[in-house]
Design a protein around this motif. Sequence first.
Motif, PDB file in Angstrom:
ATOM      1  N   SER A 158       3.663 -67.089  13.569  1.00 10.28           N
ATOM      2  CA  SER A 158       4.929 -67.568  14.132  1.00 10.28           C
ATOM      3  C   SER A 158       5.843 -68.004  12.993  1.00 10.28           C
ATOM      4  O   SER A 158       5.388 -68.396  11.924  1.00 10.28           O
ATOM      5  CB  SER A 158       4.686 -68.717  15.104  1.00 10.28           C
ATOM      6  OG  SER A 158       4.102 -69.797  14.428  1.00 10.28           O
ATOM      7  N   TYR A 159       7.129 -67.927  13.239  1.00  9.82           N
ATOM      8  CA  TYR A 159       8.121 -68.305  12.231  1.00  9.82           C
ATOM      9  C   TYR A 159       8.847 -69.534  12.742  1.00  9.82           C
ATOM     10  O   TYR A 159       9.456 -69.507  13.802  1.00  9.82           O
ATOM     11  CB  TYR A 159       9.100 -67.153  12.006  1.00  9.82           C
ATOM     12  CG  TYR A 159      10.156 -67.467  10.976  1.00  9.82           C
ATOM     13  CD1 TYR A 159       9.835 -67.525   9.631  1.00  9.82           C
ATOM     14  CD2 TYR A 159      11.458 -67.727  11.350  1.00  9.82           C
ATOM     15  CE1 TYR A 159      10.783 -67.827   8.682  1.00  9.82           C
ATOM     16  CE2 TYR A 159      12.423 -68.030  10.406  1.00  9.82           C
ATOM     17  CZ  TYR A 159      12.072 -68.075   9.072  1.00  9.82           C
ATOM     18  OH  TYR A 159      13.010 -68.382   8.144  1.00  9.82           O
ATOM     19  N   LYS A 160       8.757 -70.626  11.977  1.00  6.56           N
ATOM     20  CA  LYS A 160       9.417 -71.877  12.339  1.00  6.56           C
ATOM     21  C   LYS A 160      10.275 -72.319  11.169  1.00  6.56           C
ATOM     22  O   LYS A 160       9.870 -72.208  10.016  1.00  6.56           O
ATOM     23  CB  LYS A 160       8.392 -72.957  12.660  1.00  6.56           C
ATOM     24  CG  LYS A 160       7.551 -72.633  13.878  1.00  6.56           C
ATOM     25  CD  LYS A 160       6.528 -73.700  14.132  1.00  6.56           C
ATOM     26  CE  LYS A 160       5.661 -73.307  15.315  1.00  6.56           C
ATOM     27  NZ  LYS A 160       4.626 -74.285  15.586  1.00  6.56           N
ATOM     28  N   VAL A 161      11.460 -72.830  11.487  1.00  7.22           N
ATOM     29  CA  VAL A 161      12.389 -73.244  10.448  1.00  7.22           C
ATOM     30  C   VAL A 161      13.112 -74.515  10.885  1.00  7.22           C
ATOM     31  O   VAL A 161      13.403 -74.706  12.061  1.00  7.22           O
ATOM     32  CB  VAL A 161      13.389 -72.108  10.119  1.00  7.22           C
ATOM     33  CG1 VAL A 161      14.239 -71.763  11.310  1.00  7.22           C
ATOM     34  CG2 VAL A 161      14.249 -72.436   8.937  1.00  7.22           C
ATOM     35  N   LYS A 162      13.377 -75.394   9.915  1.00  3.85           N
ATOM     36  CA  LYS A 162      14.164 -76.594  10.184  1.00  3.85           C
ATOM     37  C   LYS A 162      15.604 -76.288   9.795  1.00  3.85           C
ATOM     38  O   LYS A 162      15.878 -75.832   8.688  1.00  3.85           O
ATOM     39  CB  LYS A 162      13.646 -77.780   9.369  1.00  3.85           C
ATOM     40  CG  LYS A 162      14.423 -79.033   9.639  1.00  3.85           C
ATOM     41  CD  LYS A 162      13.866 -80.220   8.897  1.00  3.85           C
ATOM     42  CE  LYS A 162      14.795 -81.392   9.160  1.00  3.85           C
ATOM     43  NZ  LYS A 162      14.120 -82.645   9.183  1.00  3.85           N
ATOM     44  N   HIS A 198      17.371 -65.571  19.357  1.00  5.63           N
ATOM     45  CA  HIS A 198      16.520 -66.653  19.847  1.00  5.63           C
ATOM     46  C   HIS A 198      16.875 -66.906  21.310  1.00  5.63           C
ATOM     47  O   HIS A 198      18.055 -66.934  21.678  1.00  5.63           O
ATOM     48  CB  HIS A 198      16.741 -67.918  19.016  1.00  5.63           C
ATOM     49  CG  HIS A 198      15.731 -68.970  19.289  1.00  5.63           C
ATOM     50  ND1 HIS A 198      15.818 -69.797  20.384  1.00  5.63           N
ATOM     51  CD2 HIS A 198      14.603 -69.322  18.623  1.00  5.63           C
ATOM     52  CE1 HIS A 198      14.787 -70.624  20.378  1.00  5.63           C
ATOM     53  NE2 HIS A 198      14.037 -70.356  19.319  1.00  5.63           N
ATOM     54  N   TRP A 255      19.956 -77.257  17.802  1.00  2.00           N
ATOM     55  CA  TRP A 255      19.175 -76.570  16.765  1.00  2.00           C
ATOM     56  C   TRP A 255      18.603 -77.544  15.740  1.00  2.00           C
ATOM     57  O   TRP A 255      17.507 -77.335  15.229  1.00  2.00           O
ATOM     58  CB  TRP A 255      20.025 -75.528  16.049  1.00  2.00           C
ATOM     59  CG  TRP A 255      20.488 -74.412  16.930  1.00  2.00           C
ATOM     60  CD1 TRP A 255      21.782 -74.076  17.191  1.00  2.00           C
ATOM     61  CD2 TRP A 255      19.689 -73.477  17.664  1.00  2.00           C
ATOM     62  NE1 TRP A 255      21.835 -72.997  18.036  1.00  2.00           N
ATOM     63  CE2 TRP A 255      20.565 -72.607  18.340  1.00  2.00           C
ATOM     64  CE3 TRP A 255      18.318 -73.296  17.816  1.00  2.00           C
ATOM     65  CZ2 TRP A 255      20.114 -71.561  19.158  1.00  2.00           C
ATOM     66  CZ3 TRP A 255      17.870 -72.260  18.624  1.00  2.00           C
ATOM     67  CH2 TRP A 255      18.762 -71.410  19.292  1.00  2.00           C
ATOM     68  N   GLN A 281      14.947 -80.283  16.407  1.00  2.00           N
ATOM     69  CA  GLN A 281      13.525 -79.998  16.162  1.00  2.00           C
ATOM     70  C   GLN A 281      13.393 -78.663  15.436  1.00  2.00           C
ATOM     71  O   GLN A 281      14.385 -77.973  15.235  1.00  2.00           O
ATOM     72  CB  GLN A 281      12.765 -79.950  17.483  1.00  2.00           C
ATOM     73  CG  GLN A 281      13.278 -78.895  18.439  1.00  2.00           C
ATOM     74  CD  GLN A 281      12.704 -79.075  19.835  1.00  2.00           C
ATOM     75  OE1 GLN A 281      12.119 -80.102  20.139  1.00  2.00           O
ATOM     76  NE2 GLN A 281      12.877 -78.089  20.670  1.00  2.00           N
ATOM     77  N   LEU A 282      12.181 -78.318  15.056  1.00  2.00           N
ATOM     78  CA  LEU A 282      11.953 -77.032  14.410  1.00  2.00           C
ATOM     79  C   LEU A 282      12.339 -75.896  15.362  1.00  2.00           C
ATOM     80  O   LEU A 282      12.057 -75.964  16.558  1.00  2.00           O
ATOM     81  CB  LEU A 282      10.483 -76.869  14.030  1.00  2.00           C
ATOM     82  CG  LEU A 282       9.965 -77.728  12.887  1.00  2.00           C
ATOM     83  CD1 LEU A 282       8.462 -77.526  12.718  1.00  2.00           C
ATOM     84  CD2 LEU A 282      10.679 -77.400  11.597  1.00  2.00           C
ATOM     85  N   VAL A 283      12.977 -74.875  14.828  1.00  2.00           N
ATOM     86  CA  VAL A 283      13.329 -73.697  15.614  1.00  2.00           C
ATOM     87  C   VAL A 283      12.201 -72.698  15.430  1.00  2.00           C
ATOM     88  O   VAL A 283      11.831 -72.358  14.305  1.00  2.00           O
ATOM     89  CB  VAL A 283      14.670 -73.090  15.146  1.00  2.00           C
ATOM     90  CG1 VAL A 283      14.975 -71.827  15.924  1.00  2.00           C
ATOM     91  CG2 VAL A 283      15.790 -74.101  15.291  1.00  2.00           C
ATOM     92  N   SER A 284      11.631 -72.233  16.532  1.00  2.00           N
ATOM     93  CA  SER A 284      10.476 -71.348  16.481  1.00  2.00           C
ATOM     94  C   SER A 284      10.798 -69.986  17.085  1.00  2.00           C
ATOM     95  O   SER A 284      11.398 -69.886  18.156  1.00  2.00           O
ATOM     96  CB  SER A 284       9.315 -71.980  17.253  1.00  2.00           C
ATOM     97  OG  SER A 284       8.259 -71.059  17.353  1.00  2.00           O
ATOM     98  N   GLN A 311       8.232 -68.081  17.829  1.00  2.00           N
ATOM     99  CA  GLN A 311       6.820 -67.874  18.124  1.00  2.00           C
ATOM    100  C   GLN A 311       6.584 -66.783  19.168  1.00  2.00           C
ATOM    101  O   GLN A 311       5.604 -66.066  19.099  1.00  2.00           O
ATOM    102  CB  GLN A 311       6.200 -69.187  18.604  1.00  2.00           C
ATOM    103  CG  GLN A 311       4.727 -69.111  18.872  1.00  2.00           C
ATOM    104  CD  GLN A 311       4.153 -70.481  19.202  1.00  2.00           C
ATOM    105  OE1 GLN A 311       4.822 -71.489  19.049  1.00  2.00           O
ATOM    106  NE2 GLN A 311       2.937 -70.512  19.650  1.00  2.00           N
TER     107      GLN A 311
END
Length: 88
Positions: A4-8, A56, A66, A69-72, A74
Motif C-alpha cells: 500500500s502507498y501512504k503519504v502525509k 483517490h 487531506w 491523516q495519512l492519505v492511503s 491501499q
Amino acid sequence: MFPSYKVKVTGMNPKTKYILLIDIVPADDHRYKFCDNKWMVAGKAEPAMPGRLYVHPDSPATGAHWMRQLVSFQKLKLTNNHLDPFGH
C-alpha cells in the motif's frame, strides 16, 4: 500484489478543494514473481500501457481533509486491460 502507498500531505490551503491522483509507471521492462519471500525476474514484460492516472476515492476534498491523516492508496486496483469498464 503491491504494497500500500501512504503519504502525509502538508502545506495545502485548508479550504481549497484538491483532487489527489497517483500515476504508476513501470520501473523496468521485466516481469516479476514472488518466490521464496522475494521478488525475482520472471522474463520480459508486456509492452507498457499508455499512462493512466488513478484518482483517490475521496477526491475532491478540502486541504483540511487531506492534511488530517495519512492519505492511503491501499485499495488501488490495477489491470493491464486498457478496455476495463470499471476504471481500474
